[in-house]
Design a protein around this motif. Structure first.
Motif, PDB file in Angstrom:
ATOM      1  N   ILE A  58       0.854  -1.181   0.000  1.00 57.87           N
ATOM      2  CA  ILE A  58       0.000   0.000   0.000  1.00 57.87           C
ATOM      3  C   ILE A  58       0.894   1.236   0.000  1.00 57.87           C
ATOM      4  N   GLU A  59       0.536   2.184  -0.856  1.00 55.88           N
ATOM      5  CA  GLU A  59       1.225   3.465  -0.918  1.00 55.88           C
ATOM      6  C   GLU A  59       0.225   4.555  -0.551  1.00 55.88           C
ATOM      7  N   VAL A  60       0.621   5.435   0.345  1.00 57.23           N
ATOM      8  CA  VAL A  60      -0.221   6.550   0.758  1.00 57.23           C
ATOM      9  C   VAL A  60       0.418   7.838   0.244  1.00 57.23           C
ATOM     10  N   TYR A  61      -0.362   8.608  -0.532  1.00 59.56           N
ATOM     11  CA  TYR A  61       0.126   9.851  -1.118  1.00 59.56           C
ATOM     12  C   TYR A  61      -0.626  11.034  -0.505  1.00 59.56           C
ATOM     13  N   VAL A  62       0.087  12.141  -0.368  1.00 54.24           N
ATOM     14  CA  VAL A  62      -0.509  13.326   0.234  1.00 54.24           C
ATOM     15  C   VAL A  62      -0.334  14.519  -0.696  1.00 54.24           C
ATOM     16  N   ASN A  63      -1.414  15.227  -0.938  1.00 55.64           N
ATOM     17  CA  ASN A  63      -1.421  16.465  -1.718  1.00 55.64           C
ATOM     18  C   ASN A  63      -2.006  17.589  -0.888  1.00 55.64           C
ATOM     19  N   LYS A  64      -1.606  18.805  -1.194  1.00 54.92           N
ATOM     20  CA  LYS A  64      -2.235  19.978  -0.609  1.00 54.92           C
ATOM     21  C   LYS A  64      -3.389  20.412  -1.491  1.00 54.92           C
ATOM     22  N   ASN A  65      -4.545  20.640  -0.909  1.00 50.90           N
ATOM     23  CA  ASN A  65      -5.686  21.139  -1.675  1.00 50.90           C
ATOM     24  C   ASN A  65      -5.491  22.614  -2.007  1.00 50.90           C
ATOM     25  N   GLY A  66      -6.161  23.058  -3.089  1.00 49.64           N
ATOM     26  CA  GLY A  66      -6.063  24.447  -3.481  1.00 49.64           C
ATOM     27  C   GLY A  66      -4.854  24.725  -4.349  1.00 49.64           C
ATOM     28  N   TYR A 116      -4.738   6.635  -1.853  1.00 44.29           N
ATOM     29  CA  TYR A 116      -4.103   5.322  -1.738  1.00 44.29           C
ATOM     30  C   TYR A 116      -3.868   4.712  -3.116  1.00 44.29           C
ATOM     31  N   ASN A 117      -2.718   4.109  -3.287  1.00 41.81           N
ATOM     32  CA  ASN A 117      -2.476   3.132  -4.341  1.00 41.81           C
ATOM     33  C   ASN A 117      -2.249   1.797  -3.652  1.00 41.81           C
ATOM     34  N   ILE A 118      -3.159   0.848  -3.869  1.00 41.90           N
ATOM     35  CA  ILE A 118      -3.116  -0.423  -3.158  1.00 41.90           C
ATOM     36  C   ILE A 118      -2.924  -1.549  -4.162  1.00 41.90           C
ATOM     37  N   TYR A 119      -1.948  -2.417  -3.886  1.00 49.61           N
ATOM     38  CA  TYR A 119      -1.647  -3.553  -4.749  1.00 49.61           C
ATOM     39  C   TYR A 119      -1.811  -4.819  -3.922  1.00 49.61           C
TER      40      TYR A 119
END
Length: 342
Positions: A58-66, A116-119
């Motif tokens: 499992i890969e967890v990615y974080v982005n800032k909104n806006g 999430y990118n889940i494999y």
């Protein structure tokens, strides 16, 4: 505090840049025998892909909104620790991934998008939910349930019971089979190379179908229906568009309240039923077969009609072709009808 309920080892939590944002967490799952996934997030997308067991992670990615700059990796770390619950667990061959804010943000631009990118192994069931992004799910066998309020659905290579819903985007489904039930209230639907029991519904877009085989239900309240190379049974309805069907093989029921119907059937099934309240109907069926005709419209024309017994009027045809057989029922209301036998 950031809540990681990890009951296993092998975590890589080094942040690095990615096209999905910052890779906040990468957890290897190859030794856990995952056969179920529950994933929820309130501000990002979810992707689940079936792979070899040795590639599970499992890969967890974080982005800032806006669109007001970006946070540093350290700032993101502090925000997640103070403002979010991020729970990743494995228990009894089930992966659970839940991300949710601890508070309501007055300014959406100050919040984060956690995706999430889940494999997981191919034989795996899922329950997926997001209110802020799309869902992509591919190459799995089993029962799949997924829902999003803020994005589209991309479904590919699934086998089993497939139930998906979106309130904010379109749906694409390809190379899937068995029991498919997909619905959107905010976009169109494209389906190709699928088979089995197929149910597709949209309140806000068009439907495109290609190379489907089985028992198919497809309806829209706001767009056209275009289909090609359908085999089996198709029941389709639109309240506000045209219907165009080519290279059909099987039974058909189609209706529209606000457009035209144009149908080419290469091989008829058990019945053909077409209804139209405000446009024309053109139907082509194979010559040399037995039919029972019940056709009504504001002007009825035929091409290639022979060996017919019955009545032909300006606005109706009732009778049999080649001694009768498959029922052909057309009601066009105020529109004209053309029946071609080729």
């Amino acid at each position: 505090m950031l809540s990681f309920l990890f009951v296993f080892s092998g975590i890589i939590a080094q942040a690095q840049d990615s096209h999905n944002g910052i890779l906040y967490l990468n957890k290897v799952l190859s030794a856990d025998g995952i056969n179920q996934v529950e994933a929820k997030t309130s501000g990002g997308g979810i992707e689940v892909t079936g792979v070899n067991s040795s590639e599970a992670r499992i890969e967890v990615y974080v982005n800032k909104n806006g669109n007001h700059g970006s946070y540093t990796k350290e700032e993101i770390q502090k925000m997640i620790e103070s403002d979010y619950d991020l729970i990743i667990t494995v228990s009894g061959n089930k992966l659970t991934a839940i991300a949710k804010p601890k508070k309501s943000f007055r300014n959406w631009n100050n919040s984060l998008s956690i995706s999430y990118n889940i494999y997981v192994p191919v034989s795996c069931a899922t329950h997926l939910n997001t209110s802020g992004g799309g869902i992509s799910i591919a190459n799995l066998n089993g029962e799949q349930h997924f829902n999003t309020s803020g994005g589209g659905l991309d479904v590919k290579g699934l086998t089993g019971k497939i139930i998906g819903n979106t309130s904010g985007g379109g749906i694409t489904v390809t190379d899937s089979k068995d029991d498919i039930d997909l619905e959107t209230s905010g976009g169109g639907i494209e389906a190709s190379r699928c088979s089995g029991q197929i149910k597709l519904n949209t309140s806000g877009g068009s439907i495109e179908l290609n190379e489907l085989n089985g028992n198919i239900r497809a309806s829209t309240s706001g767009g056209n229906v275009d289909a090609e190379k359908i085999t089996g049974e198709l029941i389709t309805h639109t309240s506000g568009g045209n219907i165009s069907l080519t290279s059909m093989r099987g039974s058909l029921e189609a209706s529209t309240s606000g457009g035209n119907i144009d149908v080419q059937i290469l091989e008829t099934g058990k019945y053909v039923k077409l209804g139209n309240s405000g446009g024309s109907v053109h139907l082509q069926i194979p010559k040399g077969k037995g039919f029972d005709l019940d056709i009504h419209g504001d002007g009825v024309k035929t091409e290639g009609l022979s060996n017919f017994s019955g009545s032909v009027e300006k606005q109706s045809i009732n009778g049999t072709v080649n001694g009768g057989g498959i029922p052909i029922d057309i009601h066009a209301g105020s529109g004209g009808v053309t029946l071609a036998l080729k």
